[in-house]
Design a protein around this motif. Sequence first.
Motif, PDB file in Angstrom:
ATOM      1  N   PHE A 309      30.564 -27.678  21.333  1.00  0.00           N
ATOM      2  CA  PHE A 309      29.111 -27.561  21.176  1.00  0.00           C
ATOM      3  C   PHE A 309      28.497 -27.420  22.564  1.00  0.00           C
ATOM      4  O   PHE A 309      29.141 -27.707  23.579  1.00  0.00           O
ATOM      5  CB  PHE A 309      28.525 -28.774  20.445  1.00  0.00           C
ATOM      6  CG  PHE A 309      28.440 -30.025  21.287  1.00  0.00           C
ATOM      7  CD1 PHE A 309      27.262 -30.394  21.904  1.00  0.00           C
ATOM      8  CD2 PHE A 309      29.555 -30.834  21.468  1.00  0.00           C
ATOM      9  CE1 PHE A 309      27.178 -31.534  22.688  1.00  0.00           C
ATOM     10  CE2 PHE A 309      29.497 -31.971  22.240  1.00  0.00           C
ATOM     11  CZ  PHE A 309      28.307 -32.330  22.857  1.00  0.00           C
ATOM     12  N   ASN A 354      20.468 -31.838  20.399  1.00  0.00           N
ATOM     13  CA  ASN A 354      21.886 -31.952  20.023  1.00  0.00           C
ATOM     14  C   ASN A 354      22.085 -32.974  18.915  1.00  0.00           C
ATOM     15  O   ASN A 354      22.887 -32.767  17.996  1.00  0.00           O
ATOM     16  CB  ASN A 354      22.722 -32.358  21.238  1.00  0.00           C
ATOM     17  CG  ASN A 354      22.866 -31.238  22.253  1.00  0.00           C
ATOM     18  OD1 ASN A 354      22.571 -31.416  23.430  1.00  0.00           O
ATOM     19  ND2 ASN A 354      23.324 -30.076  21.816  1.00  0.00           N
ATOM     20  N   ASP A 359      25.389 -32.293  16.633  1.00  0.00           N
ATOM     21  CA  ASP A 359      26.412 -32.196  17.664  1.00  0.00           C
ATOM     22  C   ASP A 359      26.732 -33.561  18.265  1.00  0.00           C
ATOM     23  O   ASP A 359      27.856 -33.814  18.686  1.00  0.00           O
ATOM     24  CB  ASP A 359      25.956 -31.266  18.795  1.00  0.00           C
ATOM     25  CG  ASP A 359      25.729 -29.842  18.327  1.00  0.00           C
ATOM     26  OD1 ASP A 359      26.416 -29.429  17.376  1.00  0.00           O
ATOM     27  OD2 ASP A 359      24.864 -29.151  18.890  1.00  0.00           O
TER      28      ASP A 359
END
Length: 471
Positions: A309, A354, A359
């Motif tokens: 990621f 994120n 992620d």
Amino acid sequence: MAAVSFILAMLFRAGDVWSPENTDALIVGTAIFAGLSALVFFSLSLHKSIWRWSSTADQMAVARAATLAVFLFVPTMFMIGRLEGIGRSVPLIQWFVLVTLLSGSRFFYRWYISRQGGRSTFRQRTPVLLLGTGEGAAIYLHALDAIPGSAFYAVGMLCDRGELMGRSLNGVPVLGSAEDLDHVLVDLETHGIFAERLIVTKPLESLPAGLISRLGGIARRHGVDIDTLPDLLSLRLGGGGVIASADEPMPIGAPRWLEIKRLLDIITSAGLLLFTAPIALLAAFMVLVEMGNPVLFRQVRPGHGLRPFTLLKFRSMRSPRAADGRLLSDAERTGMVGRFLRRTRFDEIPQLVNILKGDMSFIGPRPLLPRDLADLPDGGWERARLRPGLTGWAQVNGGHQLTNPDKMALDLWYTRHASPWLDMKIILMTTRMVIFGEQVNQAAIDHARAWLRNQGATYEENSELDSHAVI
């Protein structure tokens, strides 16, 4: 589409009863929602997906983007005009219309392109059977459609669930279960179709014990070869590669409380994105003035299950080289703004995106660089059992002052002892760390190392890793 979704929601809600307040709300709300949606869509990279190959993950990204846009729109309109002229059901209708427009346009485009291209002929192509009706089978069938000159075509599928009998995937029918292979091959041969290959699209470890050997005997009698999808796509690597082979242990599944933790991550990160928006704008402006573009630092790192990621942070360091090409030290690269952002942890505000995307989590082992994971005895699988965190057990017990072996020991201890109570403790210790700075907790380090020794594992041999590698 965002602007149209709000207009349609207002029209659906208001009906025949329309007032000047509705008109004012329509004008202001349309502009604001379009602007907020543009910000959200670009932040979540919604514009980067290729519509022709849109997947389930892309549709989930559409739903997340629409949800966040509406979530930000409602409090913004409340602060501007206390939602006057906007009915209570408008946000729900607005979300439904927006998801329908975004998803529907992608589906329509895929349908239109498929109609333009058409299917390639089956002439002089080898018939194959598929074992499995999941994501692997869908990937293989899409690959066949994408390559007009493919030497194979699928004549049917074998499932492991009875309720799928008679269904189809991408036009390929489910002819029976895995145990029906003999009958399916006989029926196909009766119709002049001689399947030459059986392609296993499911993970081998998910199949019942002894099934492959039984199918192998049947396949040999009919002259059918058996292949696996990972082998055909060259996905398996020797020596502990990132993509595990069938006999390698995968990360252990999350218990129920981790699912609750993920829900809390979504709610909290969305709220903090709204709350910290003024701070983020100010930080971005300060970075732009001191260091110029780009404002964000992006770096690809292995995350949950070692899936890559893109980690986001505000830049805190200048270019590594001076104008004359001289390599600068970290101290020379870090200016006043960079030091301030690092000290206050404001440079990590973009990581809320994120967390919202899934992620990362608020609490977990910090994501390492790929080269650091390659030096670990298990290739990093143990640390990857949980989502990487914004803060973690290693950060609150010394952070940058720790050696890499100490950080590894603390992170590995956390992955095996993670609990809601430990996470609450980390949150409190993180608050103290931000206020008073990092302090090494030798007792926690010794405890983690003793636990590792009891587990028969040690990471002392990795002490040669760069001290700045784990951040």
